[in-house]
Design an enzyme around this catalytic site. Structure first.
Site, short mmCIF file in Angstrom:
data_model
loop_
_atom_site.label_atom_id
_atom_site.label_comp_id
_atom_site.label_asym_id
_atom_site.label_seq_id
_atom_site.Cartn_x
_atom_site.Cartn_y
_atom_site.Cartn_z
N SER A 89 46.15 48.53 39.29
CA SER A 89 45.22 48.10 40.34
C SER A 89 44.71 49.23 41.22
O SER A 89 43.69 49.07 41.88
CB SER A 89 45.86 47.01 41.19
OG SER A 89 47.09 47.45 41.71
N HIS B 115 43.71 42.28 36.56
CA HIS B 115 42.46 43.05 36.51
C HIS B 115 41.91 43.20 35.10
O HIS B 115 41.02 44.03 34.87
CB HIS B 115 42.68 44.42 37.15
CG HIS B 115 43.15 44.32 38.56
ND1 HIS B 115 42.31 44.01 39.60
CD2 HIS B 115 44.40 44.41 39.11
CE1 HIS B 115 43.00 43.95 40.73
NE2 HIS B 115 44.27 44.19 40.46
N LYS C 87 40.52 36.59 41.09
CA LYS C 87 39.71 37.79 40.89
C LYS C 87 38.51 37.43 40.01
O LYS C 87 37.52 36.93 40.54
CB LYS C 87 40.60 38.91 40.34
CG LYS C 87 41.69 39.26 41.39
CD LYS C 87 42.59 40.35 40.99
CE LYS C 87 43.52 40.85 42.08
NZ LYS C 87 44.11 39.92 43.03
C1 LIG Z 1 48.05 43.52 39.53
C2 LIG Z 1 48.10 42.40 40.55
N1 LIG Z 1 48.98 41.41 40.37
C3 LIG Z 1 49.08 40.39 41.24
C4 LIG Z 1 48.28 40.32 42.35
C5 LIG Z 1 48.42 39.19 43.31
O1 LIG Z 1 47.46 38.23 43.03
P1 LIG Z 1 46.86 37.27 44.15
O2 LIG Z 1 45.99 38.10 45.04
O3 LIG Z 1 46.10 36.29 43.34
O4 LIG Z 1 48.01 36.68 44.88
C6 LIG Z 1 47.33 41.32 42.57
C7 LIG Z 1 46.46 41.25 43.76
O5 LIG Z 1 45.79 42.13 44.19
C8 LIG Z 1 47.24 42.40 41.65
O6 LIG Z 1 46.37 43.40 41.83
#
Ligand SMILES: Cc1ncc(COP(=O)(O)O)c(C=O)c1O
Length: 402
Positions: free
Chosen positions: A191, A219, A250
């Site tokens: 991310s 992502h 997302k």
């Molecule tokens: C790689 C990754 N996993 C999990 C999450 C968490 O997801 P959520 O924002 O839907 O709670 C994010 C959020 O930015 C993320 O980038």
């Protein structure tokens, strides 16, 4: 709070963070929590009364505000209201949740799927439900915080391996007693850096060491693979992943998270994971929006092609202007600035020129690796991308980055 002494540790921690934030605000370089007041098409937003090019969005396919998705959410409110009758296990399950889960399972090529109310909760609960005190969990050093928190909560032996380094993972697996249950967890697309996990080698190593494999597709859903089905499609490896995790916040313009996999795994999580059993269900509007989001991806395949084309164009254009984008090959494009101050300076200049992008500084990334974390979506036009990259280059020159 007068009864709490000044040298109390909690009090000191609160003060230290507030001091840092207030210092940055006083310097006029605090860019976080800025309220968006309007959407103007998929690629622009109104912030502080100004229309800006949006280069910080997770809506990779430009689906926020899609008329079909908005209508589906509105219809769900008309039918079911705004909440559920509680947790899924008791009275909170709607036919809509089951339809959404069946759709996710089909989209991901899995037997079944289960949803939770956030991606964060999904990682936390899944890792900590699957492994415990006598097990071991292996996590890439750049994994998202929700994975790290799940590993810590689980109480399993927590082993972090070097980023995307399969030899290091293999060595750490080999060091673990082979009778210990092992779970390996990785982001599909990282991310902060935008690079892709080496799935072919990862699968090989996991199988050799009898380890379960969980991949977070926050992502990559909608971004990787010819039809946006994610990392397995990207590498042509159907059903290589045991625990297929993703978010609904997302590419899918809603909120929530899911796990897709074998039916016994999903049944286990439905009856054992605490975020499912002890937390209320996804609200109807959000479940309906998510469901329609998957349908739109299938009905409008041009969006997946557009985000992939735009990502390539954006990366080439930023690199072509002499900026460093690390190893990204996806819609997350880090623009390296170096120090936190340079990242703040470049952000200020981008905002001044109506490009909305945000800096990521330490401790979220290592010191000296501060960056603009730019993202590109299917909604951008080539002209919008070119203008943003020109602004980044100007900002980079001003800040002494190039
Ligand atoms: C790689 C990754 N996993 C999990 C999450 C968490 O997801 P959520 O924002 O839907 O709670 C994010 C959020 O930015 C993320 O980038």
């Amino acid at each position: 709070m007068e009864w709490i002494p000044d040298d109390d540790n909690v009090r000191k921690r609160i003060r230290a963070m507030c001091d840092r934030v207030e210092r940055i605000q006083a310097d006029g370089v605090y860019f976080y929590n800025m309220p968006v007041t309007d959407l103007q098409g998929g690629s622009r937003v109104v912030v502080n009364g100004r229309t800006m090019g949006m280069f910080a969005s997770y809506s990779y396919l430009g689906l926020i505000g899609h008329p079909r998705i908005n209508r589906a959410a509105q219809a769900a409110i008309e039918r079911y209201g705004t909440g559920t009758h509680g947790v899924r296990t008791l009275a909170g399950s709607l036919a809509l949740h089951h339809e959404l889960e069946a759709t996710i399972a089909r989209f991901k090529g899995a037997d079944d799927a289960v949803t939770f109310t956030s991606g964060y909760a999904t990682n936390l609960t899944t890792v900590s439900t699957l492994v415990g005190r006598h097990d071991a969990v292996f996590s890439d050093k750049l994994n998202h915080a929700s994975i790290v928190d799940g590993c810590l909560l689980s109480g399993a032996r927590f082993v972090r391996f070097r980023h995307n380094d399969m030899e290091d993972l293999e060595q750490r697996l080999a060091e673990t007693n082979k009778h210990t249950a092992r779970l390996v967890v990785c982001d599909a697309v990282f991310s902060m850096d935008g690079d892709i996990i080496d799935l072919p080698r990862l699968v090989e190593v996991c199988r050799r060491h009898h380890a379960w494999l969980m991949i977070d597709e926050a992502h990559s859903l909608g971004v990787l693979g010819a039809t946006g089905r994610g990392i397995e499609e990207h590498f042509g490896m159907p059903d290589a992943i045991d625990i297929k995790m993703g978010t609904l916040s997302k590419t899918i313009p809603s909120v929530g998270g899911y796990i897709a996999g074998r039916s016994d795994l999903v049944k286990y999580l439905r009856h054992q994971s605490r975020a499912y059993i002890f937390s209320a269900a996804l609200p109807p509007a959000q479940a309906a929006a998510a469901l329609e989001g998957f349908r739109v991806i299938e009905d409008e395949p041009w969006r997946v092609q557009a985000v992939q084309r735009n990502a390539k164009h954006f990366i080439e254009s930023v690199r072509g202007r002499g900026l460093d984008t690390l190893q990204t090959r996806t819609a997350i494009v880090p623009v390296l600035c170096g120090t936190d101050e340079r990242a703040f300076q470049m952000t200020a200049e981008a905002h001044r020129q109506d490009i909305f992008v945000l800096p990521v500084v330490s401790p979220a990334v290592p010191e000296g690796m501060a960056r603009l974390r730019a993202t590109v979506t299917a909604a951008h036009t080539p002209e919008e991308i070119d203008r943003a990259t020109e602004v980044f280059a100007q900002a980079g020159r001003q800040a002494g980055v190039i």
